[in-house]
Design a protein around this motif. Sequence first.
Motif, short mmCIF file in Angstrom:
data_model
loop_
_atom_site.label_atom_id
_atom_site.label_comp_id
_atom_site.label_asym_id
_atom_site.label_seq_id
_atom_site.Cartn_x
_atom_site.Cartn_y
_atom_site.Cartn_z
N TYR A 1 0.82 -1.21 0.00
CA TYR A 1 0.00 0.00 0.00
C TYR A 1 0.85 1.27 0.00
N VAL A 2 0.23 2.37 -0.41
CA VAL A 2 0.84 3.70 -0.38
C VAL A 2 -0.08 4.62 0.40
N LEU A 3 0.48 5.46 1.26
CA LEU A 3 -0.28 6.43 2.02
C LEU A 3 -0.11 7.80 1.37
N LYS A 4 -1.24 8.45 1.01
CA LYS A 4 -1.17 9.71 0.28
C LYS A 4 -2.08 10.77 0.90
N LEU B 1 -5.43 5.52 1.74
CA LEU B 1 -4.53 4.36 1.67
C LEU B 1 -4.85 3.67 0.34
N GLN B 2 -3.85 3.58 -0.50
CA GLN B 2 -4.06 3.08 -1.87
C GLN B 2 -3.20 1.86 -2.12
N LYS B 3 -3.81 0.85 -2.73
CA LYS B 3 -3.07 -0.36 -3.09
C LYS B 3 -2.01 -0.03 -4.13
N LYS B 4 -0.84 -0.60 -3.99
CA LYS B 4 0.20 -0.41 -4.98
C LYS B 4 -0.16 -1.17 -6.26
N MET C 1 8.85 4.09 -7.68
CA MET C 1 7.61 4.83 -7.77
C MET C 1 7.76 6.01 -8.70
N ILE C 2 6.81 6.18 -9.61
CA ILE C 2 6.84 7.31 -10.53
C ILE C 2 6.16 8.50 -9.88
N GLY C 3 6.69 9.71 -10.15
CA GLY C 3 6.08 10.91 -9.60
C GLY C 3 6.77 11.41 -8.36
#
Length: 396
Positions: free
Chosen positions: A294-297, A327-330, A375-377
């Motif tokens: 996951y990624v936290l944004k 919270l977003q799935k990678k 990770m891009i961005g």
Amino acid sequence: MISKYRKLFNDQFTGKKYQELKDDISGDFGYEPTFRLGETPFFISNELKLQLIEACNEVIKLIQTEGFKSLTDKSLELNHKVPNEDKHTTFLAIDFGVCEEQGLIVPKLIEVQGFPSLFNYQMNLFEKFKNHYPFLEELTPFINGISSKEYLLILEDVICNGHPKENVILLEIEPEKQNTKIDFYYCKRDIGIPIICVTELIKKDKQLFYKDENGTEILVKRIYNRVIFDELDLRTDLKLNFHFSDELDVEWAGHPNWFFRISKFILPFLKGKYFIETTLLSELTVIPEDLENYVLKPLFSFSGTGVIFHVKKEDIEAVVDKELYILQKKVNYIPIVQSPEGKVKAEVRVLCVWKKEDVAPTLLCNLVRLSRGEMIGVKFNKDKDWVGGTIGLFEN
């Protein structure tokens, strides 16, 4: 066909030509962009193009729903609210990672923004690439197959809305210090509107003015807004003569409210094959055990600010304003661009405009980011993890 263009490009590419491309760009305004330029365009297959269009249309379908403003009103409660909001956004930028799922290439929505991107720079970047690789004339960065001249006319119409150009301004915080300033300079050169800092505006009753190079006060009728509020909030040193919350007699090319309405805020509402599992942190009932996936944004940050890629349980627990994070799935970015030294990952941003009288946005152009990193961005320090900005090209 795409493999043909990749081979042609790679066969002609040299470090010297790359430097000449950068010199060609820096020659226009006397400086090289502060962001990294990708060495190559991204050659986009017809199949991937159709997928990108279908995915964009699914995002647009949500934005077009009758209750969309009610659905996103909370995003304004959590942020700034600017008066005189228009019926729909003027600009739309939709970011897709080029990913692999069950052995197939598929674009996955990473972010969506109701805010302008590098509309002018991207067109000029294509022209620069053609200067050094003439065979690229056979391709186009424009989704609907228009010419560069037609593209600029559409962009001018959207930004100016029929007003005299001296009464339309590009508004930014200290524009000469922004990473995206080259886009501002191309906009001024190609469309002919002045670039104005927020501190230079003069308020008289409900009207705004700026001073031209002769010191004459010029009425502002329309604002091409490039101001990001999280940056403005941090700049307590700036002395403004107006407030965005004021009732002003101006039109907005990109009303500020749409930056919040069309943002990561809507990601949890999008379901389907092109969308990623996304949960608002305030609605998370159980912290996943596999946080490495996951990624936290933060919802409303710009350019990757505040993103936590390697999430730990304590990171989630430490968030105070859980309504402001997702919270977003990678996703599994697939290395798809064949470089002379291995393969590279790609992310495609589809750039759209939405004229006032139109029922739906027009998909116009694109921006691509290439990366060897995880990770891009996100900006990386190591050369092997570079992120480079470029453009995607379609077959005519």
